[in-house]
Write a protein that holds these residues in place. Structure first.
Motif, mmCIF file in Angstrom:
data_model
loop_
_atom_site.group_PDB
_atom_site.id
_atom_site.type_symbol
_atom_site.label_atom_id
_atom_site.label_comp_id
_atom_site.label_asym_id
_atom_site.label_seq_id
_atom_site.Cartn_x
_atom_site.Cartn_y
_atom_site.Cartn_z
ATOM 1 N N ALA A 14 0.833 -1.205 0.000
ATOM 2 C CA ALA A 14 0.000 0.000 0.000
ATOM 3 C C ALA A 14 0.869 1.257 0.000
ATOM 4 N N ALA A 15 1.891 1.282 0.834
ATOM 5 C CA ALA A 15 2.784 2.439 0.893
ATOM 6 C C ALA A 15 3.494 2.658 -0.438
ATOM 7 N N ASN A 16 3.931 1.571 -1.068
ATOM 8 C CA ASN A 16 4.590 1.672 -2.372
ATOM 9 C C ASN A 16 3.640 2.252 -3.419
ATOM 10 N N GLN A 17 2.414 1.762 -3.452
ATOM 11 C CA GLN A 17 1.456 2.246 -4.443
ATOM 12 C C GLN A 17 1.053 3.694 -4.170
ATOM 13 N N GLU A 18 1.002 4.084 -2.906
ATOM 14 C CA GLU A 18 0.721 5.482 -2.586
ATOM 15 C C GLU A 18 1.844 6.378 -3.097
ATOM 16 N N GLN A 19 3.093 5.902 -3.021
ATOM 17 C CA GLN A 19 4.225 6.661 -3.558
ATOM 18 C C GLN A 19 4.138 6.742 -5.077
ATOM 19 N N VAL A 20 3.747 5.654 -5.729
ATOM 20 C CA VAL A 20 3.570 5.664 -7.185
ATOM 21 C C VAL A 20 2.494 6.681 -7.570
ATOM 22 N N ALA A 21 1.415 6.740 -6.798
ATOM 23 C CA ALA A 21 0.342 7.705 -7.064
ATOM 24 C C ALA A 21 0.859 9.135 -6.910
ATOM 25 N N GLN A 22 1.681 9.373 -5.888
ATOM 26 C CA GLN A 22 2.247 10.709 -5.698
ATOM 27 C C GLN A 22 3.167 11.084 -6.851
ATOM 28 N N ASP A 23 3.982 10.127 -7.307
ATOM 29 C CA ASP A 23 4.866 10.380 -8.452
ATOM 30 C C ASP A 23 4.054 10.689 -9.706
ATOM 31 N N ALA A 24 2.957 9.964 -9.900
ATOM 32 C CA ALA A 24 2.086 10.215 -11.053
ATOM 33 C C ALA A 24 1.433 11.584 -10.940
ATOM 34 N N ALA A 25 1.123 12.010 -9.727
ATOM 35 C CA ALA A 25 0.527 13.338 -9.528
ATOM 36 C C ALA A 25 1.512 14.427 -9.928
ATOM 37 N N ARG A 30 -3.184 11.692 -14.629
ATOM 38 C CA ARG A 30 -4.362 11.392 -13.821
ATOM 39 C C ARG A 30 -4.762 9.924 -13.895
ATOM 40 N N TYR A 31 -4.593 9.299 -15.034
ATOM 41 C CA TYR A 31 -4.955 7.891 -15.164
ATOM 42 C C TYR A 31 -4.034 7.024 -14.308
ATOM 43 N N ALA A 32 -2.733 7.278 -14.377
ATOM 44 C CA ALA A 32 -1.780 6.511 -13.565
ATOM 45 C C ALA A 32 -2.046 6.705 -12.073
ATOM 46 N N ILE A 66 -12.711 5.281 -7.340
ATOM 47 C CA ILE A 66 -11.635 4.940 -8.271
ATOM 48 C C ILE A 66 -12.149 3.986 -9.347
ATOM 49 N N VAL A 67 -12.923 2.987 -8.940
ATOM 50 C CA VAL A 67 -13.480 2.031 -9.911
ATOM 51 C C VAL A 67 -14.329 2.778 -10.939
ATOM 52 N N THR A 68 -15.141 3.710 -10.463
ATOM 53 C CA THR A 68 -15.981 4.503 -11.363
ATOM 54 C C THR A 68 -15.126 5.319 -12.325
ATOM 55 N N ALA A 69 -14.076 5.948 -11.818
ATOM 56 C CA ALA A 69 -13.196 6.754 -12.665
ATOM 57 C C ALA A 69 -12.493 5.890 -13.718
#
Length: 114
Positions: A14-25, A30-32, A66-69
């Motif tokens: 979860a922490a890793n994916q949250e970091q990936v989301a921050q990097d994508a931001a 937006r899709y990533a 997120i699923v909806t998006a």
């Protein structure tokens, strides 16, 4: 635990994916962001299996958005006639998110959370 992963490993994912989301931001992708958030949130929702019901409910609410998006993104790619690779990627991410949601509903019904 249900998928054979211990709690500490789930938290690390979860922490890793949250970091990936921050990097994508930062990259304004937006899709990533949505894909990474889905992976982080599914891990958080699975906290219900460890008895962390309040945290799981909060993550479930966000995961539903997120699923909806992801579904909207997949439909837009199809309507716009995006490349076959892009459409396949978006469909795969939406399908995985949908399966996550279905699995969580099944778990929740099993423990009478929903």
């Amino acid at each position: 635990m249900a998928l054979g992963i211990d709690a500490a490993e789930r938290d690390a994912v979860a922490a890793n994916q949250e970091q990936v989301a921050q990097d994508a931001a930062v990259a304004r992708d937006r899709y990533a962001i949505k894909v990474a958030q889905r992976l982080a949130l599914i891990t958080r929702v699975e906290a219900a299996l460890r008895g962390e019901v309040e945290a799981a409910n909060d993550a479930w609410d966000k995961l539903f958005d997120i699923v909806t998006a992801l579904r909207i993104s997949e439909l837009n790619a199809r309507r716009k006639g995006a490349g076959e690779t892009e459409q396949a990627e978006k469909l795969a991410n939406y399908t995985a998110a949908r399966e996550d949601s279905l699995r969580i509903r099944q778990w929740a019904r099993a423990v009478a959370l929903i």
